[in-house]
Design an enzyme around this catalytic site. Structure first.
Site, short mmCIF file in Angstrom:
data_model
loop_
_atom_site.label_atom_id
_atom_site.label_comp_id
_atom_site.label_asym_id
_atom_site.label_seq_id
_atom_site.Cartn_x
_atom_site.Cartn_y
_atom_site.Cartn_z
N GLU A 265 -28.57 -88.86 -8.20
CA GLU A 265 -28.86 -89.60 -9.44
C GLU A 265 -27.76 -90.60 -9.78
O GLU A 265 -28.01 -91.57 -10.48
CB GLU A 265 -29.06 -88.62 -10.60
CG GLU A 265 -29.56 -89.29 -11.87
CD GLU A 265 -30.10 -88.31 -12.88
OE1 GLU A 265 -29.92 -88.56 -14.08
OE2 GLU A 265 -30.73 -87.32 -12.49
N ASP B 291 -30.59 -84.91 -10.77
CA ASP B 291 -30.27 -83.79 -11.64
C ASP B 291 -31.40 -82.76 -11.68
O ASP B 291 -32.58 -83.12 -11.67
CB ASP B 291 -29.99 -84.28 -13.06
CG ASP B 291 -28.70 -85.08 -13.13
OD1 ASP B 291 -27.96 -85.09 -12.14
OD2 ASP B 291 -28.45 -85.70 -14.19
N TYR C 170 -19.08 -83.86 -15.37
CA TYR C 170 -20.16 -84.73 -15.85
C TYR C 170 -20.44 -84.45 -17.32
O TYR C 170 -20.73 -83.31 -17.71
CB TYR C 170 -21.42 -84.48 -15.02
CG TYR C 170 -22.59 -85.36 -15.40
CD1 TYR C 170 -22.53 -86.73 -15.22
CD2 TYR C 170 -23.75 -84.81 -15.94
CE1 TYR C 170 -23.60 -87.54 -15.56
CE2 TYR C 170 -24.83 -85.62 -16.29
CZ TYR C 170 -24.74 -86.98 -16.10
OH TYR C 170 -25.80 -87.78 -16.44
#
Length: 741
Positions: free
Chosen positions: A8, A104, A346
């Site tokens: 992603e 994801d 993240y």
């Protein structure tokens, strides 16, 4: 067989390439992909969504006659700013036999990949890489050996597709409808932004219309008759029988209409809020009683575990509370710490947990070794396995694990960047420190027929023991117990005397006082408290909540004054016009989210998508039929120059700027505050009364059973004089409240 792994984002592609490839091309960032020749493998990435619904499927002209717009099929277009990366992926897809979707592990990640494959008409084999654990080399290799058939995630894709198509249909129809009805400017309506706006509008209305209610708390000081230092404080509490004999604030609230019953007090568990009549009766009964009896005394040991690791939302809330940062500002800083400095995991995560596999625990141990000194590491590493489900719980993982530091922050980072990093660092380190322990001494003192309750918090840890607890990261020793307003200040307590007390002991009333208090209005939303409510109601995702608030600000529906979020006239008008529509109700979004989850969890696939979209189309059609007849007031907006001038006036006079940016509000503000030079030197008391003054005056006026005089409303000074007079008439007495340390 040649294989393509589609991630992603570039950072994830880089992690996968590092784990799987012996030799990786160094110019991957220029090419848009990693090439692993020995493994016959390409690894590339999206940059979030690369394609979007093409608005050309809707009529160009905005008119009521064309509504509702309910397309049978949707067309897509490549997003201009990421078109080059889409071309890179398209070229690679022509060269491979199999694609591994490694976007994801969630709804949006599935949609991103599926739309890219659909627009490229890919017909090869498709597998799914699925994990929410930290992407260590071990995890990547493990999951690459455990790939699943992509068809197992078809229902997730249809759930994502339903969310996307529903948002488009609701947004385009109701935005066009309200814009045409308003007759000026764009009035956007959205499945998430509009319920969020309603929360702000409703809270502002409650705050603005709030009338404080008076109540009393009776405080007694008890102890040794001869020794002043041997004493403690208790607050009166009524039992259930006594509550029927004496009127309390609860009775007053219940007597009112439901929409007026929004009075708020801090707590009632440790005292009973009394009405004046009850206070007078009880004080009269107790005034001549000097001797009291200890009915009960007990010591309760208490333990506070470290707070959960940060999700993005909890980080945004803490940053807003401590530093006043907006949610978007916090997100942008966290994103930079992740992408540029690579010292943060993240950030767009809604999880507060890590996976419970051994690889993750090893990662945690390695990180702690990098981040703290040897002595601290020894203490923390011993607690990794003790942390258990409070930190490591795979069942509570979502698309990503919790926010954690991945390394030390560079010295060159800005102070703001260090602030955000340290909030995450503190939660991470604290998670493996000892719980904070203390004790509470609870005393029930009988004076006459009434019980007075005392709660005295006591520090039980030595300074050395305290330093091992998570709370030492937040407060110095001896300040841990200083936040409670309704519990005894332990700094002034003779503990030897308290510990000597036992049931049936006699103590003496040293003083008895009735403290006059007023209920507080519901607090205006800050970004922190709004984020908490949005999270609770399922409005938006961690990645979108900040942008939703920013959208409301950009579209002039709300404004940010200090830390508070207030609706503008435009925002209030939109919610008023949508009062009969469920689109503005947070509960509707919650129901929709539950339906979307069911499509995936119950494997309803395309059938679930069709049923959901049928309901959405019916919902939109019904709302258009009803809202076509709504009368909307036009709200012309102030020019940019007017707004800037009003804000400069506010800064010069040290007052708050107008919270609405519509023409009439800004014009009135400028006319009121832009005076001639000789008038500018007027005393600041000539300004209109503050909201706080008016709120307090309303309570006093209600108590005196009279209206506030018009003259008092003319200036702050006049209002202040009237309040002083009214306080004397009402017998108001200021209470000495303990301040927080």
């Amino acid at each position: 067989m040649k294989r393509l792994i589609l991630a992603e984002k570039p950072s994830v592609a880089r992690d996968i390439a590092s784990a799987l490839c012996k030799n990786v091309n160094k110019d991957a960032s220029k090419k848009g992909y990693f090439e692993c020749k020995e493994e016959n493998l390409y690894i590339t990435w999206a940059i979030g969504h690369l394609v979007e619904i093409d608005d050309e499927i809707a009529p160009r002209k905005w008119s009521l006659e064309d509504l509702p717009i309910l397309p049978e099929t949707f067309k897509y277009r490549v997003i201009d700013k990421t078109a080059n990366q889409f071309k890179v992926i398209s070229k690679l897809l022509k060269e491979v036999d199999e694609v591994v979707i490694a976007t994801d592990a969630g709804r949006e990640g599935e949609l991103i990949a599926r739309l890219i494959l659909m627009l490229n008409h890919f017909r090869g084999s498709v597998k799914r890489f699925w994990t929410s654990d930290a992407l260590t080399k071990e995890v990547i290799i493990r999951e690459m050996n455990n790939l699943k058939d992509a068809s197992l995630f078809d229902s997730l894709y249809y759930s994502a597709l339903a969310r996307s198509h529903a948002d488009w249909i609701v947004g385009i129809n109701l935005t066009r409808l309200m814009t045409v009805k308003a007759g000026g400017g764009v009035w956007s309506v959205g499945r998430v932004q509009t319920p969020t706006l309603k929360l702000i509008v409703d809270r502002y209305k409650e705050h603005k219309e709030f009338v404080p209610k008076e109540y009393y708390v009776i405080k007694g000081v008890f102890g040794d008759k001869e020794n002043p230092s041997k004493s403690y404080t208790g607050l009166l509490i009524l039992d259930k029988v006594q509550e029927k004999l004496y009127k309390t604030l609860k009775d007053a609230i219940e007597e009112e209409e439901e929409n007026q019953a929004k009075s708020k007090i801090t707590a009632t568990k440790n005292f009973t809020p009394l009405l004046e009549e009850s206070k007078n009766r009880i004080m009269e009964k107790l005034k001549n009683i000097e001797e009291a009896i200890i009915k009960d005394i007990k010591i309760t040991k208490r333990k506070e575990n470290p707070p959960l690791l940060h999700s993005l939302t909890s980080l945004q809330r803490e940053a807003n509370r401590i530093y006043g940062y907006s949610s978007m500002r916090t997100l942008n800083i966290a994103q930079k710490l992740y992408e540029t400095y690579k010292c943060l995991s993240y950030p767009r995560t809604d999880s507060n947990y890590l996976g419970e596999d051994e690889e993750t625990k090893k990662l945690v141990k390695d990180l702690l070794k990098k981040l703290v000194d040897k002595n601290t590491f020894k203490l923390l590493s011993e607690n990794i396995n003790k942390a258990g489900k409070r930190v490591f719980d795979s069942s509570k993982l979502t698309d990503h694990h919790a926010l954690i530091p991945f390394g030390p922050i560079p010295e060159t980072a800005s102070q703001e960047e260090k602030n955000i990093y340290n909030l995450v660092f503190r939660r991470f380190i604290g998670a493996f420190m000892e719980p904070y322990e203390y004790a509470t001494i609870t005393i029930k003192t009988l004076l006459g027929e009434f019980i007075f309750l005392s709660n005295i918090n006591v520090e039980t840890l030595s300074k050395e023991e305290y330093q091992k607890t998570y709370l030492s990261l937040y407060k110095p020793y001896k300040e841990a117990l200083s936040d409670s307003d309704d519990e005894e200040d332990s700094n002034n307590i003779d503990f030897d005397y308290i510990k000597s007390l036992k049931p049936e002991d006699k103590v003496y009333k040293k003083s008895l006082e009735a403290l006059q208090k007023f209920t507080k209005p519901p607090a205006l939303y800050t970004e922190g408290t709004l984020l908490k409510t949005m999270e609770k109601l399922g409005l938006g995702t961690p990645a979108t909540r900040a942008s939703i608030i920013e959208t409301l600000l950009e579209r002039k529906y709300i404004s940010r004054i200090d830390k508070s979020l207030l609706p503008t006239r435009k925002g209030e008008e939109l919610i008023k016009s949508l009062k009969d529509s469920d689109v503005s109700k947070p509960e509707m979004t919650t129901v929709w989210e539950e339906e979307l989850d069911r499509i995936y969890k119950e494997r309803k696939s395309k059938e679930g998508y069709i049923r959901f979209m049928h309901n959405i189309k019916e919902f939109v059609s019904d709302n258009i039929d009803r809202l076509k007849f709504v009368e909307m007031q036009k709200v012309p907006m102030a020019t940019k120059k007017m707004i800037e001038f009003a804000r400069s006036l506010a800064r010069a006079k040290n007052i708050k700027p107008p919270h609405s940016t519509d023409y009439e509000t800004v014009k009135a503000f400028i006319e009121e505050h832009h005076q001639k030079k000789e008038e500018d030197v007027e005393d600041s008391n000539s300004n209109l009364p503050t909201e706080k003054q008016i709120s307090f005056a309303k309570a006093l006026a209600q108590k005196l059973n009279q209206d506030i005089p018009k003259d008092a409303m003319s200036s702050r000074k006049a209002m202040s004089e009237w309040i002083k007079s009214a306080m004397k008439q009402s017998g108001y007495k200021k209470s000495n409240r303990r301040g927080k340390k």
